[in-house]
Motif scaffolding. Sequence first.
Motif, short mmCIF file in Angstrom:
data_model
loop_
_atom_site.label_atom_id
_atom_site.label_comp_id
_atom_site.label_asym_id
_atom_site.label_seq_id
_atom_site.Cartn_x
_atom_site.Cartn_y
_atom_site.Cartn_z
N GLY A 1 3.39 2.69 6.42
CA GLY A 1 3.78 2.35 5.05
C GLY A 1 2.90 1.22 4.56
N VAL A 2 3.28 0.69 3.42
CA VAL A 2 2.49 -0.40 2.86
C VAL A 2 3.16 -1.72 3.22
CG1 VAL A 2 1.65 -1.45 0.73
CG2 VAL A 2 1.67 1.03 0.96
N LYS B 1 -5.21 0.55 10.44
CA LYS B 1 -3.87 1.13 10.38
C LYS B 1 -3.79 2.01 9.14
CE LYS B 1 -1.15 -2.37 12.80
NZ LYS B 1 -2.21 -3.27 13.23
N TYR B 2 -3.14 3.17 9.30
CA TYR B 2 -3.01 4.07 8.17
C TYR B 2 -1.69 3.83 7.45
CZ TYR B 2 -6.97 6.41 10.25
OH TYR B 2 -8.20 6.68 10.75
N PHE C 1 -5.54 -4.27 -2.79
CA PHE C 1 -4.79 -3.35 -1.92
C PHE C 1 -5.40 -3.34 -0.52
CE2 PHE C 1 -3.76 0.69 0.03
CZ PHE C 1 -2.41 0.82 -0.23
N GLU C 2 -6.70 -3.12 -0.46
CA GLU C 2 -7.37 -3.04 0.84
C GLU C 2 -7.27 -4.36 1.60
OE1 GLU C 2 -8.60 -0.50 2.47
OE2 GLU C 2 -8.03 0.91 0.89
N ALA C 3 -7.36 -5.47 0.88
CA ALA C 3 -7.22 -6.79 1.52
C ALA C 3 -5.78 -6.95 2.02
CB ALA C 3 -7.57 -7.90 0.53
N GLY C 4 -4.82 -6.47 1.22
CA GLY C 4 -3.42 -6.59 1.59
C GLY C 4 -3.09 -5.87 2.89
N LEU C 5 -3.73 -4.72 3.11
CA LEU C 5 -3.51 -3.99 4.35
C LEU C 5 -3.93 -4.83 5.56
CD1 LEU C 5 -4.71 -0.36 3.49
CD2 LEU C 5 -2.38 -1.26 3.44
N GLN D 1 0.22 -0.39 -7.74
CA GLN D 1 -0.13 -0.17 -6.33
C GLN D 1 -0.32 -1.48 -5.57
OE1 GLN D 1 -3.64 2.27 -6.01
NE2 GLN D 1 -2.94 3.18 -4.09
N ILE D 2 -0.78 -2.52 -6.25
CA ILE D 2 -1.06 -3.79 -5.54
C ILE D 2 0.11 -4.77 -5.63
CG2 ILE D 2 -3.55 -3.52 -5.77
CD1 ILE D 2 -3.52 -5.56 -8.04
N GLU D 3 1.16 -4.39 -6.35
CA GLU D 3 2.32 -5.29 -6.48
C GLU D 3 2.86 -5.80 -5.15
OE1 GLU D 3 5.29 -3.39 -8.90
OE2 GLU D 3 4.27 -4.00 -10.75
#
Lengths: 338, 108
Positions: free
Chosen positions: A334-335, A328-329, A23-27, A75-77
């Motif tokens: 958004g994601v 970025k938040y 997730f964190e890498a995806g951001l 969450q990581i989908e």
Amino acid sequence: MPNVISTDICIVGAGPVGLFAVFEAGLLKLRCHVVDALPQPGGQLSEIYPKKPIYDIPGFPEILAGDLVTNLIKQIEPFHPTFTLGERVERFAKLDDGSFQLYTTDGTEIQCKAVAIAGGLGSFEPRKPAVENLEQFEGGKGVHYMVRDPEHFRDQKIVIAGGGDSALDWTNFLANVAADVTLVHRGTTFRGAADSAEKVKTLAEAGKIKLVLSSNVTHLHGNGKLAQVTITGNDGTAETVPLDHFIPLFGLTPKLGPIGEWGLELTDDAIVVDTLDYSTSLPGVFAIGDINTYPGKLKLILCGFHEAALMCQGAFKYIYPDKKYTLKYTTVNGVPTL
Amino acid sequence: MEEDIRIYVEEAPGQRREIIAPTDMGLSLMEVLKASGYDIMATCGGMALCATCHVEVLAGPALFEPNDDELDMLETLPVIHPGSRLSCQIRLTPQTDGLVVRLAPTGA
């Protein structure tokens, strides 16, 4: 043809911390590939205590370990991580351009720009009974610590050892596949699931399997290939029987495994990291979660989540040393998806 | 502290190390052994789910009987002894003063 995967970050370990690192890498728009020795994601949460509630995940007064894993996967989908499950990372090499190549036990090759080790307590390995020359017959010579393909045992003579659920379940299953099944248990009773235990007893009474209680397999015999085992009773009586395969099933226990030989600085079997970005002694390789150590380390899932966020900042800088990144938040943007 | 107790770890035959443990913190034997530097993984953190804190009770006061979770986990081990327990399930109280244990080999 070997399976070759190319990604930004290869995450070694699919436990909660490894999953959240996706997730964190995806951001940061970094793609991830996750490898785990277990056949399912979630690490010890899935393997050891899926039905146990956890009380110290922020925002969840109580959540079952298995549900936390399900949520993390959901969450990581959006970031479409890829997985290699049921394979252990065996070797790894750093190339001249600063990228990495990892190789698994089954020959999968992963090319990546950074490595994040989220290996928890190591990989789960079968617990081995204390039989002297056990290792001599590993690797296709007759000793198996798990049943990968029941067909492998068709019409063979097998001896299973153990008293837990997996020993009972496989005895019941293989009774219809193998030519001859003996179950050896050091105790006199089975505490596993009542119906499996009952089924084993019924099969033994009907003469379909042989049940040897209050006994242990104590010696293995054979010249290059397993041919006989000695079963010794708690009363000292011993019997040597011919067989094709010996399957000790005593559960899994975590071992640090090959990670210990990758040349990273270790203290007490944990990887030493810099808390700035959880980097290890080898640039481009990071370690997060229970597998790392630093002053004040707490082995908590929530600490691993925090480490994952900081690690990704470090990995981004390692991969793109010249790019500037501003935090970025997710509440603002958004994601993002990958 | 007046409620401190002594437990003993047999490190080799005839060689026992004394450990002073508090009883007012709700600690388990596993936690005290870990804190005393013994190489115990305690993977599951004390839920009787991994058996990496397996010890053999050699002497000392009578302990309460193991519960089902503990017995189930002990059942999966290749080797157990008459005094086998999971140290994470032994809560240290003034009644456990004088307990003598031996650690099972790692991975067993």
